[in-house]
Scaffold this motif. Sequence first.
Motif, mmCIF file in Angstrom:
data_model
loop_
_atom_site.group_PDB
_atom_site.id
_atom_site.type_symbol
_atom_site.label_atom_id
_atom_site.label_comp_id
_atom_site.label_asym_id
_atom_site.label_seq_id
_atom_site.Cartn_x
_atom_site.Cartn_y
_atom_site.Cartn_z
ATOM 1 N N ASP A 1 1.964 13.909 3.481
ATOM 2 C CA ASP A 1 1.965 13.620 4.913
ATOM 3 C C ASP A 1 3.288 13.017 5.367
ATOM 4 O OD1 ASP A 1 -0.638 14.533 5.110
ATOM 5 O OD2 ASP A 1 -1.517 12.524 4.889
ATOM 6 N N HIS A 2 4.045 12.459 4.419
ATOM 7 C CA HIS A 2 5.352 11.864 4.703
ATOM 8 C C HIS A 2 6.490 12.791 4.270
ATOM 9 C CE1 HIS A 2 3.738 7.739 5.525
ATOM 10 N NE2 HIS A 2 2.764 8.157 4.732
ATOM 11 N N ASP B 1 -4.388 11.824 -5.680
ATOM 12 C CA ASP B 1 -4.684 11.317 -4.346
ATOM 13 C C ASP B 1 -3.413 10.818 -3.667
ATOM 14 O OD1 ASP B 1 -7.369 11.871 -4.728
ATOM 15 O OD2 ASP B 1 -7.933 9.784 -5.198
ATOM 16 N N ALA B 2 -2.567 10.135 -4.439
ATOM 17 C CA ALA B 2 -1.301 9.643 -3.886
ATOM 18 C C ALA B 2 -0.415 10.797 -3.447
ATOM 19 C CB ALA B 2 -0.584 8.776 -4.919
ATOM 20 N N ARG C 1 -1.333 13.665 -2.239
ATOM 21 C CA ARG C 1 -1.791 14.189 -0.950
ATOM 22 C C ARG C 1 -1.337 13.287 0.195
ATOM 23 N NH1 ARG C 1 -6.008 15.962 -4.369
ATOM 24 N NH2 ARG C 1 -7.149 14.001 -4.262
ATOM 25 N N ARG C 2 -1.378 11.979 -0.041
ATOM 26 C CA ARG C 2 -0.899 11.060 0.996
ATOM 27 C C ARG C 2 0.613 11.177 1.166
ATOM 28 N NH1 ARG C 2 -3.393 5.130 1.315
ATOM 29 N NH2 ARG C 2 -5.058 6.443 2.112
ATOM 30 N N ALA C 3 1.332 11.329 0.059
ATOM 31 C CA ALA C 3 2.791 11.460 0.118
ATOM 32 C C ALA C 3 3.199 12.701 0.906
ATOM 33 C CB ALA C 3 3.369 11.525 -1.295
ATOM 34 N N ARG D 1 -6.026 9.375 -9.382
ATOM 35 C CA ARG D 1 -5.383 8.479 -8.423
ATOM 36 C C ARG D 1 -3.984 8.980 -8.046
ATOM 37 N NH1 ARG D 1 -8.175 3.620 -7.919
ATOM 38 N NH2 ARG D 1 -9.826 3.348 -9.468
ATOM 39 N N ASP E 1 0.842 -1.194 0.000
ATOM 40 C CA ASP E 1 0.000 0.000 0.000
ATOM 41 C C ASP E 1 0.881 1.250 0.000
ATOM 42 O OD1 ASP E 1 0.219 1.221 2.908
ATOM 43 O OD2 ASP E 1 0.115 -0.952 3.128
ATOM 44 N N GLN E 2 0.276 2.386 -0.312
ATOM 45 C CA GLN E 2 1.041 3.613 -0.499
ATOM 46 C C GLN E 2 1.780 4.043 0.754
ATOM 47 O OE1 GLN E 2 -1.662 6.488 -2.132
ATOM 48 N NE2 GLN E 2 -1.773 5.457 -4.123
ATOM 49 N N ASP E 3 1.167 3.931 1.905
ATOM 50 C CA ASP E 3 1.852 4.363 3.122
ATOM 51 C C ASP E 3 3.101 3.522 3.380
ATOM 52 O OD1 ASP E 3 0.340 6.595 3.979
ATOM 53 O OD2 ASP E 3 -1.240 5.260 4.671
#
Length: 277
Positions: free
Chosen positions: A135-136, A128-129, A131-133, A125, A87-89
């Motif tokens: 956070d890291h 969206d990735a 935005r999650r990235a 997609r 998964d992406q995280d």
Amino acid sequence: MATPALSVQLYTVREALAADLDGTLARLAGMGLADVEIFDFVDRAPLLAEELVASGLRARTGHASLLSAGLGLDDPALAGGRAAPPDQDTVFRAATAVGLQIVIDPFVAPDRWMTEHAVADTARRLNDAARRAADHGLRVGYHNHAQEFLSDIRGVSAYEFFAGELGDDVVLEVDLYWAATGGQDVPALLQRLGDRVAALHLKDGVTGPNPFRPGASRLDPTTLDQRPAGRGEIPLLAALAAAPSTAFGVIEFDHYPGDIFDGVQASVDFLRANGLR
């Protein structure tokens, strides 16, 4: 002309890397390289981080699948027996451990570039990735082959339509050899893409028919005529001049018929002589 940091995609030396990780990295460092681009790093991030530090190298860009979730590969019934990717995280945690700045998805299947709906969905997609990235503390990007240029959408290639659908925080890594294989005038393409281009794969050679076209046989990398930088038909220097915002110039061979380290060294020598650092 752009003066990006010179790098090499470790996929280029994948066989040597599998046989002797630390020796291969040391050999690349001995060519005067400070940067490499990594692949297949998620399950070996701690080891890679340790070996990169020991060799005096850093990896600020890396390839990992980000978009397979929802595109069929996460569905065992559609995946043809392949294991679903992490998964992406998990990808982003591994990327942080190695010290990456940008995680680049290296491939979206040809059938995903044939309709406006599919291309827009892929862009969504990746947004969206991104935005999650964030956070890291990471950014994401996309690396092309030649399937992205097989169809047109609203008067432009599917690839350029895709680029227009991306958020401002998503970057592109343009593989010049594959874009040329897709029929593109690469300097003109780069001018149109503008500041979104964060990296170039400075891959030279002589192009042939697009191996991703419908009905084509499965790609055999040994049939590709890829050559050291400056020895093929790809206008590398004109491309660099057309992409002044590029931060990374990455050497890569999908296949090289001679000694791969000789090919990398010849590319390093040519690109250093033309201003890359």
